[in-house]
Design a protein around this motif. Structure first.
Motif, PDB file in Angstrom:
ATOM      1  N   VAL A  88      67.562  66.678  51.124  1.00  0.00           N
ATOM      2  CA  VAL A  88      68.210  65.157  50.631  1.00  0.00           C
ATOM      3  C   VAL A  88      66.072  64.837  51.019  1.00  0.00           C
ATOM      4  CG1 VAL A  88      68.594  63.702  52.287  1.00  0.00           C
ATOM      5  CG2 VAL A  88      69.976  66.063  52.032  1.00  0.00           C
ATOM      6  N   GLU A 122      63.585  61.408  50.626  1.00  0.00           N
ATOM      7  CA  GLU A 122      63.437  60.218  51.556  1.00  0.00           C
ATOM      8  C   GLU A 122      64.043  59.159  50.671  1.00  0.00           C
ATOM      9  OE1 GLU A 122      59.317  58.075  53.718  1.00  0.00           O
ATOM     10  OE2 GLU A 122      59.096  59.673  52.628  1.00  0.00           O
ATOM     11  N   ASP A 123      63.394  58.948  49.480  1.00  0.00           N
ATOM     12  CA  ASP A 123      64.455  57.487  49.294  1.00  0.00           C
ATOM     13  C   ASP A 123      66.407  58.178  48.525  1.00  0.00           C
ATOM     14  OD1 ASP A 123      63.282  59.597  47.380  1.00  0.00           O
ATOM     15  OD2 ASP A 123      63.502  58.512  45.479  1.00  0.00           O
ATOM     16  N   ARG A 124      66.891  57.316  49.145  1.00  0.00           N
ATOM     17  CA  ARG A 124      68.340  57.877  49.027  1.00  0.00           C
ATOM     18  C   ARG A 124      68.462  57.094  47.905  1.00  0.00           C
ATOM     19  NH1 ARG A 124      67.352  54.505  53.712  1.00  0.00           N
ATOM     20  NH2 ARG A 124      66.181  55.397  55.050  1.00  0.00           N
ATOM     21  N   ARG A 125      69.223  58.319  47.195  1.00  0.00           N
ATOM     22  CA  ARG A 125      69.634  58.410  45.692  1.00  0.00           C
ATOM     23  C   ARG A 125      71.249  59.028  45.346  1.00  0.00           C
ATOM     24  NH1 ARG A 125      64.086  61.288  42.207  1.00  0.00           N
ATOM     25  NH2 ARG A 125      66.002  62.880  44.356  1.00  0.00           N
ATOM     26  N   PRO A 126      71.790  57.999  45.936  1.00  0.00           N
ATOM     27  CA  PRO A 126      73.560  57.942  45.426  1.00  0.00           C
ATOM     28  C   PRO A 126      72.885  57.543  44.422  1.00  0.00           C
ATOM     29  CG  PRO A 126      73.398  56.554  47.478  1.00  0.00           C
ATOM     30  CD  PRO A 126      71.737  56.707  47.576  1.00  0.00           C
ATOM     31  N   GLY A 149      71.241  50.049  54.447  1.00  0.00           N
ATOM     32  CA  GLY A 149      70.564  51.221  53.883  1.00  0.00           C
ATOM     33  C   GLY A 149      71.417  52.779  55.142  1.00  0.00           C
ATOM     34  N   GLN A 192      73.798  54.625  53.135  1.00  0.00           N
ATOM     35  CA  GLN A 192      73.518  55.538  51.661  1.00  0.00           C
ATOM     36  C   GLN A 192      73.173  57.152  52.768  1.00  0.00           C
ATOM     37  OE1 GLN A 192      70.658  53.540  49.125  1.00  0.00           O
ATOM     38  NE2 GLN A 192      72.666  51.940  48.966  1.00  0.00           N
ATOM     39  N   GLN A 193      72.299  56.737  53.663  1.00  0.00           N
ATOM     40  CA  GLN A 193      71.646  57.961  53.941  1.00  0.00           C
ATOM     41  C   GLN A 193      72.835  58.714  54.364  1.00  0.00           C
ATOM     42  OE1 GLN A 193      68.741  59.021  53.692  1.00  0.00           O
ATOM     43  NE2 GLN A 193      68.510  60.263  56.023  1.00  0.00           N
ATOM     44  N   VAL A 241      73.852  60.531  51.499  1.00  0.00           N
ATOM     45  CA  VAL A 241      73.366  61.943  50.885  1.00  0.00           C
ATOM     46  C   VAL A 241      73.288  62.574  51.719  1.00  0.00           C
ATOM     47  CG1 VAL A 241      71.715  60.097  49.192  1.00  0.00           C
ATOM     48  CG2 VAL A 241      71.175  60.704  51.870  1.00  0.00           C
ATOM     49  N   ILE A 242      73.304  62.507  53.263  1.00  0.00           N
ATOM     50  CA  ILE A 242      73.521  63.683  53.536  1.00  0.00           C
ATOM     51  C   ILE A 242      74.996  64.434  53.321  1.00  0.00           C
ATOM     52  CG2 ILE A 242      73.424  64.704  56.181  1.00  0.00           C
ATOM     53  CD1 ILE A 242      71.582  62.426  57.136  1.00  0.00           C
ATOM     54  N   PRO A 281      64.801  61.342  57.417  1.00  0.00           N
ATOM     55  CA  PRO A 281      66.160  60.902  57.227  1.00  0.00           C
ATOM     56  C   PRO A 281      65.982  59.603  57.578  1.00  0.00           C
ATOM     57  CG  PRO A 281      66.379  62.694  58.659  1.00  0.00           C
ATOM     58  CD  PRO A 281      65.207  63.031  57.970  1.00  0.00           C
TER      59      PRO A 281
END
Length: 239
Positions: free
Chosen positions: A87, A89-93, A140, A143-144, A147-148, A164
């Motif tokens: 997962v 650091e730069d959240r990427r969904p 934000g 989004q975190q 991604v988790i 995270p």
């Protein structure tokens, strides 16, 4: 090792970016069902360590062993198929897809079927409420969470969590902490990179202090909490 048998063993890895060496003989381990922290300042080499494990930036020397198998230098997809889910650091969904579509796309039953989309949405009620909303329209913190959740529907055997809680509001941090605890309760081992020392020490069984690409200290959460001099020296601040 409180988590039982070693699930992940990193032995003496070195990593370079061009002419610059970033990691120097880094060794660490994560036991089955264990949450292990990797603490350090920005630029200490924490993300590079996760990248070396996940195959994003393979180490120049040293070995990475997962569940008794040498995975050093394997591709990101090969390592992911074995159950290591990063997962970043730069959240990427995928911004243009809905929450549900992101989860469906990330589903992988290669290593089990404990987690599916209905379970993920049941665990992450905020995401359930926004299941048909575009991921790019989420906050934000949401989004975190997504991604988790995307990592979890991959039915991981190990989760690598890179910062995270970075940049999130305190109430969202509390929610992410709760999520990490639920991952732990599901007996999924976690390697957690985090700068928030006090929060990290609440979550982990053991931890390592990384400074300028080298492991400077390791110990249980209690031992690290008591090592105020080392925490101040290598991290500079307690959050």
């Amino acid at each position: 090792m409180s988590g039982g048998r070693p699930m992940l063993e990193v032995d003496g890895i070195n990593a370079r970016y061009g002419d610059s060496q970033v990691l120097w003989d880094v060794s660490l381990s994560v036991g089955d069902g264990e949450v292990v922290g990797l603490l350090g300042r920005n630029g200490a080499g924490k993300t590079t360590t996760l990248s070396a494990i996940a195959g994003v930036q393979p180490p120049s020397t040293g070995t990475v062993t997962f569940d008794g198998k040498d995975i050093t230098g394997q591709s990101v997809s090969a390592i992911s198929r074995q159950g290591i889910k990063l997962v970043p650091e730069d959240r990427r969904p995928f911004d243009g897809l809905t929450v549900r579509e992101n989860l469906e796309l990330s589903t992988d039953t290669t290593n089990g079927e404990d987690w599916d989309v209905p379970r993920a949405l049941g665990e992450f009620t905020q995401l359930d409420e926004r299941a048909n909303q575009r991921a790019g329209d989420l906050s934000g913190g949401e989004q975190q969470m997504l991604v988790i959740a995307m990592a979890l529907v991959g039915n991981p055997r190990l989760v690598l969590l890179d910062e995270p809680m970075e940049g999130l509001a305190p109430q969202i941090v509390d929610q992410i902490v709760d999520i990490v605890r639920r991952v732990r309760e599901a007996n999924i081992p976690v390697l957690l990179v985090e700068q928030n020392v006090d929060v990290c020490l609440e979550l982990i069984d053991r931890g390592y202090l990384l400074h300028k690409g080298e492991i400077r200290m390791s110990g249980s959460a209690a031992e690290l909490a008591d090592a105020t001099e080392e925490i101040d020296r290598y991290l500079g601040i307690r959050v």
